[in-house]
Every structure is written in structure tokens, then in C-alpha cells.
Design an enzyme around this catalytic site. Structure first.
Site, PDB file in Angstrom:
ATOM      1  N   LYS B  86      58.343 -78.117 103.905  1.00  0.00           N
ATOM      2  CA  LYS B  86      59.708 -77.738 103.552  1.00  0.00           C
ATOM      3  C   LYS B  86      60.747 -78.615 104.240  1.00  0.00           C
ATOM      4  O   LYS B  86      60.630 -78.924 105.422  1.00  0.00           O
ATOM      5  CB  LYS B  86      59.960 -76.285 103.970  1.00  0.00           C
ATOM      6  CG  LYS B  86      59.209 -75.258 103.143  1.00  0.00           C
ATOM      7  CD  LYS B  86      59.608 -73.849 103.589  1.00  0.00           C
ATOM      8  CE  LYS B  86      58.668 -72.770 103.065  1.00  0.00           C
ATOM      9  NZ  LYS B  86      58.715 -72.585 101.623  1.00  0.00           N
ATOM     10  N   ARG B 170      61.992 -62.872  85.474  1.00  0.00           N
ATOM     11  CA  ARG B 170      62.457 -62.250  84.230  1.00  0.00           C
ATOM     12  C   ARG B 170      63.784 -62.849  83.773  1.00  0.00           C
ATOM     13  O   ARG B 170      64.023 -63.005  82.577  1.00  0.00           O
ATOM     14  CB  ARG B 170      62.628 -60.735  84.411  1.00  0.00           C
ATOM     15  CG  ARG B 170      61.324 -59.987  84.349  1.00  0.00           C
ATOM     16  CD  ARG B 170      61.559 -58.541  83.909  1.00  0.00           C
ATOM     17  NE  ARG B 170      60.328 -57.800  83.944  1.00  0.00           N
ATOM     18  CZ  ARG B 170      59.416 -57.807  82.977  1.00  0.00           C
ATOM     19  NH1 ARG B 170      59.605 -58.520  81.887  1.00  0.00           N
ATOM     20  NH2 ARG B 170      58.312 -57.107  83.089  1.00  0.00           N
ATOM     21  N   GLY B 219      57.807 -62.876  98.317  1.00  0.00           N
ATOM     22  CA  GLY B 219      57.513 -61.441  98.382  1.00  0.00           C
ATOM     23  C   GLY B 219      56.176 -61.042  97.792  1.00  0.00           C
ATOM     24  O   GLY B 219      55.853 -59.858  97.718  1.00  0.00           O
TER      25      GLY B 219
END
Lengths: 191, 299
Positions: B86, B170, B219
């Protein structure tokens, strides 16, 4: 024609699209029963260690070997590693083709590249070079016995081979718009 | 090592191509070479090398930066699979350092403290590919416009709560479905409204999906979480704190790998979910004040 694409992990959707574009029916293979009624199988690019482990865990190794004895099978990149008898490392392999393969042979991702290849089996009437995409690619260190090299880089490195109904490529024809390898593979069916 | 005079090194196709090969797989956060080996043995398609997993970054506070190059090199040396690392949002020098180390993919990540509050890295300048987080289609296409060769949902890292990853996946996939129903004359206005490059809006409409691979992240803690994201329509999953903050990392890692392959097979999902021991202790995202939500970082 009904062709399976090993769908444990990797770029299997690209192969399915290519096959469907050529009028074949493509089936995702994740479990041994999915091999039933297939005329051929493609083992896609991905991570060979992941594909090998999942094939062992879901009892696919022997069914895949048996399928390969009777049908054409084509391995791209990780698929080539998986089909080799020797990769110089301890990982699950089908070990069907008489080839020695070196993993990540060109280096890391920063060393990945595109190039144009002459493919010996395409020579007749369609001699334009094949656009090949190499991604953390393996190379063929040796092709023994019945295994024949069918494409090399300009420096002589072997990157594709055929042994009877079995085909391997270090690179990814499924990521290009060129369907000649897929046509050639379909042509091996019923031979 | 370019072996062939006629090749064109590190085109966008080559950069995006590695992500294609990671599809259907699990990318795992690791903080030591030992964890990297556990991840590889469990069937990870790549590892993310970092000093602290997001749950610890969250707990420790302070400024989170690129990891120590020495530690990244040790992880690169310990596994045969690709290694990602990262860099802070906008910190192009950290990205240059990661490229020099031979890292296979840079994650320009909101999990680290942003270095620039207005601009992301111009990723076309690099020979190695980048993955970036997003919450909606506009954000995804801005990152691709800057050169990202892979996209992931932001989710809410370090919480073990999948709700934000679901929301972001979504939203992106729903935005694409609405885009596909739009007539071409509406695309320019739409591009303006979502702040995305017009050419990429048009390409996404034509493809019916993002022009690059799209993973879920942030998550994911259980095999069922991974399969949920796959069924919603992502191409693969990142698992950060969820593995090495759980009671039995090796088994949980393996179970999440199996669940990602067999995401459509509830019988196998039931088998792999059995007896995994304690999952990571979660934080309910709705209890987090906005100032502590990492997903709001990035512009």
C-alpha cells in the site's frame, strides 16, 4: 462441441467468451462431475498454486488426468505449469506433458510484456504474427519425447508446445482479440 | 529483463492482465513472511504486505504510512505468488519506492493516512499496476482514468462488518445497470454528474461492466461474506484483518479460498464454514463516527 474450462480460479471467463464466439458450448468445471460429456478442456491462467490446491481438495486430480488421456486439453500460463511433469518446485501438478517449465521465469510483474510471435502450426496461409501477452509468465525449459515446441521468442525461448492432443502456451490468447489458438484447439477435437 | 526487441513493455493490457489472473481468488493481508507462507499454503492468489492490518491501524491511531521496505522485501522473498503493498493516497514517491522494490501491484489505499487531500497518484506514469478503492461508479472511473488497472470496493477496513462492502459493490453494479439502460445522448450529462471521464462512461456502458477487474474489500471476515460478495457480482475478494485477527488463521484462510471458488454452492459453503473458531472481533460500522470512517478518504 462442448468444452470445459477449469473454473477453480483465474481468467476462465475470457476463455468461455472466446469459445462461445466460435460457436462452441462452454462449461465451468469446478467438481469432477462437471467433466461429464465434455469434448475438451482448457486450464486457464491464474495462480498455479491456488488452482493445484483446489484441484487436490475437491478430488479433481485423477479425473482430470483420466480426461486428458482421452481428450484434448490446453493450458495457458498457470495451466501450462499445471500440465507439466516438472516445474522444479513442490506443488500439485497433473504431470501429464513431457515438458520442464520454470515459473515466473521472466521476473516479476514489472517484467511482464507483450510481443508478436510466429506460431509454427499457424504457418499455412495465415502467417501473420500472433499478439502474445506474457504476465509473470512461465517458460518452457525443455520439451522432451513427443512434446514439440511450436512458438519461440526472438531470443529462442520456448513459449508454446504441443504433444498429441495437448497444447500449452506461456501467454494468454484469451486476453487478445485473436481467436486463432482457440480455433486451433477446437480443431484438435475428434482427431 | 525484456527478452524481445519488438515487445512493448507494461502496456495497460499487461497491467490489467495480472488482475484478470487474480479473479476468483482471495488476496490476503499479511504482516510477516510467516503469515505470507500461511496465506500461500491456504491458496491465496496474492498477498498484501503491510506493517499493521487495518484493525490495528484503527486501534493505534496516528499516521499510517507505507510499510518498511525491508519487511516488504522479506515477504517478496518468502512466496512465489504476487505481492502487493500500500501507498498513501497521492503519495507518488511511496509508489516509486514500491515499484523499485519489485512489488507486483500498488494499492493506493484509504487505509493509510492520505498524503494529498485533492489529488490521487497519476498511475499511468508507472510500469507496475495499481488497484484503488471506490464507493460508486464515478469514483471507480476517475481512478481508472488516472491509470488504475484494478478496482476494489472500499468497504470499511478493519471492522469485520461487511455492510459497507455490500453497499459499495451494489452501488457500482447498480450504477452500471442504470447506465446500460441510458440512451447515448444522456451519457455526457451523466458523465458530468458523476464526475467521470466520458470515454470511460461510454466504454462501461458498452461492456456492461467496469473496464478493469473489480474486487470486494473492507470488512470481509467469513467464508459466507466472501461468497456473498461473489454472488453480488465482484470478481474476487481482499481479506484484510479477517484472517490473521481470527482464532485460527490457516483454517479460516483456506475456508475463504474454498468459499470464493464455490461461491454458488451452498452445500460446500456449509461444509467450509464449520468449526472455524473465533472470527475477528468486529466493530459495527453504524457505531463509527464519520471522522473514523476510512471509506470517506479519496476524492
Amino acid at each position: 462441441m462442448k468444452i470445459g474450462v477449469l473454473a477453480l480460479q483465474g481468467a476462465f471467463i475470457e476463455h468461455i467468451k472466446m469459445l462461445e464466439g466460435l460457436g462452441a458450448t462452454a462449461v465451468e468445471v469446478r467438481l469432477p462431475e462437471h467433466l461429464e460429456g465434455l469434448d475438451g478442456l482448457i486450464i486457464p491462467g491464474g495462480e498455479s498454486t491456488t488452482i493445484g490446491k483446489l484441484a487436490v481438495m475437491y478430488d479433481l486430480m485423477e479425473p482430470l488426468r483420466q480426461f486428458a488421456m482421452e481428450h484434448p486439453v490446453w493450458g495457458t500460463c498457470a495451466g501450462m505449469i499445471f500440465m507439466a511433469k516438472d516445474v522444479g518446485a513442490d506443488q500439485p501438478l497433473l504431470g501429464i506433458m513431457d515438458i520442464v517449465v520454470e515459473r515466473n521465469a521472466f521476473g516479476r510483474q514489472i517484467d511482464s510484456f507483450e510481443t508478436n510471435l510466429d506460431v509454427s502450426v499457424f504457418k499455412n496461409g495465415q502467417g501473420k504474427p500472433f499478439p502474445a501477452v506474457f504476465i509473470r509468465a512461465p517458460k518452457l525449459v525443455d520439451a522432451k519425447g513427443e512434446a514439440t515446441v511450436i512458438a519461440r521468442l526472438a531470443d529462442g525461448t520456448a513459449v508454446a508446445a504441443q504433444q498429441g492432443q495437448w497444447l500449452v502456451t506461456s501467454f494468454h490468447p484469451e486476453l487478445t482479440g485473436d481467436d486463432r489458438f482457440h480455433r486451433y484447439f477446437l480443431g484438435l477435437i475428434g482427431k | 529483463m525484456k527478452e524481445n526487441g519488438q515487445n512493448q513493455p507494461n502496456s495497460f493490457k499487461v497491467k490489467a492482465g495480472l488482475a484478470q489472473m487474480l479473479k476468483g481468488g482471495v488476496i490476503m493481508d499479511v504482516v510477516t513472511p510467516e503469515q505470507a507462507v500461511i496465506a500461500e499454503n491456504a491458496g491465496a492468489v496474492a498477498v498484501m504486505a503491510l506493517e499493521r492490518v487495518p484493525a490495528d491501524i484503527r486501534a493505534d491511531g496516528g499516521v499510517a504510512r507505507m510499510s518498511d521496505p525491508g519487511m516488504i522485501k522479506e515477504i517478496i522473498a518468502s512466496v512465489s505468488i504476487p505481492v502487493m503493498a500500500k501507498a498513501r493516497i497521492g503519495h507518488f514517491v511511496e509508489a516509486q519506492i514500491l515499484e523499485a522494490l519489485g512489488v507486483d501491484y500498488v494499492d493506493e489505499s484509504e487505509v493509510l493516512t492520505p498524503a494529498d487531500e485533492e489529488h490521487h497518484i497519476y498511475k499511468h506514469d508507472f510500469n507496475i499496476p495499481f488497484v484503488c478503492g471506490c464507493r460508486n461508479l464515478g469514483e471507480a472511473l476517475r481512478r481508472i482514468g488516472e491509470g488504475a488497472a484494478m478496482i476494489r470496493t472500499k468497504g470499511e477496513a478493519g471492522t469485520g462488518d461487511v455492510v459497507e462492502a455490500v453497499r459499495h459493490a451494489r452501488t457500482v453494479l447498480g450504477d452500471i445497470r442504470r447506465l446500460q439502460a441510458m440512451p447515448d445522448e444522456e451519457l455526457m450529462s451523466y458523465a458530468k454528474n458523476i464526475g467521470a471521464p466520458f470515454a470511460l462512461v461510454k466504454e462501461t456502458k458498452e461492456l456492461g461492466r467496469l473496464p478493469v477487474v473489480n474486487f470486494a474489500a473492507g470488512g470481509i471476515a467469513t467464508p459466507a461474506d466472501a461468497a456473498l460478495m461473489m454472488q453480488i457480482g465482484v470478481d474476487g475478494v481482499f481479506v484484510g484483518s479477517g484472517i490473521f485477527k481470527s482464532g485460527n488463521p490457516a483454517e479460516r484462510a483456506l475456508a475463504i479460498v474454498k468459499a470464493t471458488t464455490h461461491y454458488n454452492n451452498p452445500k460446500i459453503l456449509a461444509e467450509v464454514s464449520e468449526n472455524l473458531g473465533e472470527p475477528m472481533v468486529g466493530i459495527n460500522v453504524s457505531s463509527l463516527p464519520e471522522s473514523e470512517q476510512l471509506a470517506t478518504r479519496g476524492w
